[in-house]
Design an enzyme around this catalytic site. Structure first.
Site, PDB file in Angstrom:
ATOM      1  CG  ASP A 179       1.757  -0.966   3.397  1.00 36.04           C
ATOM      2  OD1 ASP A 179       0.958  -0.546   4.246  1.00 36.04           O
ATOM      3  OD2 ASP A 179       1.501  -1.858   2.559  1.00 36.04           O
TER       4      ASP A 179
ATOM      5  CG  HIS B 207      -1.804  -0.965   1.556  1.00 36.04           C
ATOM      6  ND1 HIS B 207      -1.468  -2.106   2.203  1.00 36.04           N
ATOM      7  CD2 HIS B 207      -3.132  -1.058   1.308  1.00 36.04           C
ATOM      8  CE1 HIS B 207      -2.543  -2.872   2.338  1.00 36.04           C
ATOM      9  NE2 HIS B 207      -3.563  -2.264   1.806  1.00 36.04           N
TER      10      HIS B 207
HETATM   11  C1  XLS Z   1      -7.780  -6.416   4.349  1.00 35.38           C
HETATM   12  C2  XLS Z   1      -7.326  -6.637   2.983  1.00 35.38           C
HETATM   13  C3  XLS Z   1      -6.206  -5.726   2.503  1.00 35.38           C
HETATM   14  C4  XLS Z   1      -6.049  -5.764   1.019  1.00 35.38           C
HETATM   15  C5  XLS Z   1      -5.237  -4.668   0.440  1.00 35.38           C
HETATM   16  O1  XLS Z   1      -8.567  -7.181   4.900  1.00 35.38           O
HETATM   17  O2  XLS Z   1      -6.967  -7.988   2.860  1.00 35.38           O
HETATM   18  O3  XLS Z   1      -5.019  -6.000   3.155  1.00 35.38           O
HETATM   19  O4  XLS Z   1      -5.507  -6.989   0.580  1.00 35.38           O
HETATM   20  O5  XLS Z   1      -5.722  -3.425   0.774  1.00 35.38           O
END
Ligand code: XLS
Ligand code: CA
Ligand code: CA
Length: 444
Positions: free
Chosen positions: A112, A109
């Site tokens: 991140d 993300h």
């Molecule tokens: C959360 C999601 C997230 C997505 C990406 O539950 O899994 O991590 O994979 O935003």
């Protein structure tokens, strides 16, 4: 694979070198027992079949806190007080980890990778600094980006949603973030771009115009698609379904909901589905069910590999260890001709109580071994058992004669009635479910 690889200034896992394949007799926790990346399974190596990816967020940003307690995990890349310096350290640790583990792909993300700034422009600047560093690290290690995404759920401004927020100003901020995250994904050669709508849903119908919000979501996705294509993104846009959490109801509830939405809004040519195993169970489905719905529609994009816990309904994001589940998933994927452009991304985290640095390696090794075994078993089932044939045989009455004419659309309801009259009472044919289940166990 050669030994120690680290490309930053400091080695964060000095006690761990590249994870070797040692076979099932090995008792080395830091070795693969089943994932032998160059082993051929039906004309493709395990690495090519499985296209493993590790994620930035669980492993490098989360530290074990939960709603009842603070962080339990102490990571050596987290000591810098300046947030940009900490982001650089985190990136060095992440690339060292990815490379030692031997996954070809990673995902992130925007937030991140780089901290949010005090303005849109400063956030963009922060991200572009880290993206340049990531490009260098990719070049040095050969790592590739499976997908990028924007975090439209963490900041307080998104408490009522990102693209579906009732306040237009918030929607513009969501757009700014997606624009920058698309720029980053293209700059890093990302093969896919993900939308997970964590807060694209509602807490109460009393204060929510769901029709307007859904229209806004579609418009937002169209703009993102158009921008992505305009800057040269040729990969696939992915929507990741999840029924709830953090919102009570999320619009991208499950695979079939997303498929219907994409088709309704004419987005199915650019978008596919990113199926997460734990979101499947949260929706009351199985992992294989969600994969099957996507392959039936020709819309399986990629997979987030993890699992929940059968004792509760939460999104626990545990590492996948269930072989039976992995075999069933791989059966669906092999039947579809394998993953086409997506990968198996470990959207998984070690438990809060797993506080040794090596635990993040051990979790991923177990997940990779689980899918390597799942792949081999599913491949043998398809090659050696009569599972596929029997399933096909079950529908043989549609292969010729009136059944085939029905499939081709040549019969009407009255003609069907006459066939029923002529054919008499059908014989019951056993579904043989127990036989199918036993065959899977026989090959495990
Ligand atoms: C959360 C999601 C997230 C997505 C990406 O539950 O899994 O991590 O994979 O935003
Ligand atoms: Ca996910
Ligand atoms: Ca999850």
């Amino acid at each position: 694979m050669t030994a120690t690889i680290f490309v930053g200034e400091r080695e964060y896992f000095p006690a761990i070198s590249a994870i070797p394949y040692e076979g099932r007799e090995s008792d080395n926790p830091l070795a693969f027992k089943f994932y032998d990346r160059n082993k051929m399974v039906g004309g493709k190596s395990m690495q090519e079949h499985l296209r493993f990816s590790a994620c930035y967020w669980h492993t490098f940003c989360a530290k074990g806190s939960d709603p009842f307690g603070v962080d339990t995990q102490v990571f050596p890349w987290d000591s810098a007080s300046d947030s940009m310096a900490a982001a650089r350290d985190r990136m060095d640790a992440a690339f060292e980890f990815f490379t030692k583990l031997g996954v070809p792909y990673y995902c992130f993300h925007d937030r991140d990778m780089a901290p949010e700034g005090r303005s849109v422009a400063e956030s963009e600047k922060n991200l572009s600094v880290l993206v340049s560093l990531a490009a260098e690290r990719q070049q040095a290690t050969g790592m590739k980006l499976l997908w990028g995404t924007a975090n439209l759920f963490g900041h307080p401004r998104y408490m009522n949603g990102g693209a579906t927020n009732p306040d237009f100003t918030v929607v513009t901020h969501a757009a700014a973030q997606v624009k920058a995250a698309l720029d980053a994904t293209v700059a890093l050669g990302g093969e896919n771009y993900v939308f997970w709508g964590g807060r694209e849903g509602y807490g109460s119908l009393l204060n929510t115009n769901t029709q307007r919000e859904t229209e806004h979501l579609a418009r937002f996705l169209e703009m993102s698609r158009d921008y992505g294509r305009s800057i040269g993104f040729t990969g696939t846009f992915l929507i990741e379904p999840k029924p709830m959490e953090p919102t009570k109801h999320q619009y991208d509830f499950d695979a079939q909901t997303v498929i219907g939405f994409l088709r309704h809004y004419g987005l199915a040519g650019d978008f596919k589905v990113n199926v997460e195993a734990n979101h499947a169970t949260l929706a009351g489905h199985s992992f294989a069910h969600e994969l099957q719905m996507c392959t039936d529609a020709g819309l399986l994009g990629s997979v987030d590999a993890n699992r929940g816990d059968p004792q509760n309904g939460w999104d626990t994001d545990q590492f996948p260890t269930d072989l039976y589940d992995a075999v069933q998933a791989m059966l669906v994927i092999l039947e579809d001709g394998g993953l086409k452009g997506g990968g198996f991304n470990f959207d998984a985290k070690v438990r809060r109580e797993s506080t040794d640095l090596e635990d993040i390696f051990i979790g991923h090794i177990g997940g990779m071994d689980t899918f390597a075994r799942g792949l081999e078993v599913a491949y043998r089932l398809r090659e050696q058992s009569s599972l596929g044939e029997r399933k096909q045989q079950r529908y043989s009455s549609f292969d010729s004669g009136e059944g085939a004419r029905f499939e081709q659309g040549h019969l009407d309801l009255a003609a069907m009635r006459d066939l029923a009259e002529r054919g008499g009472e059908p014989l019951n044919r056993s579904g043989k479910q127990e036989w199918y289940e036993n065959v899977i166990n026989q090959y495990l």
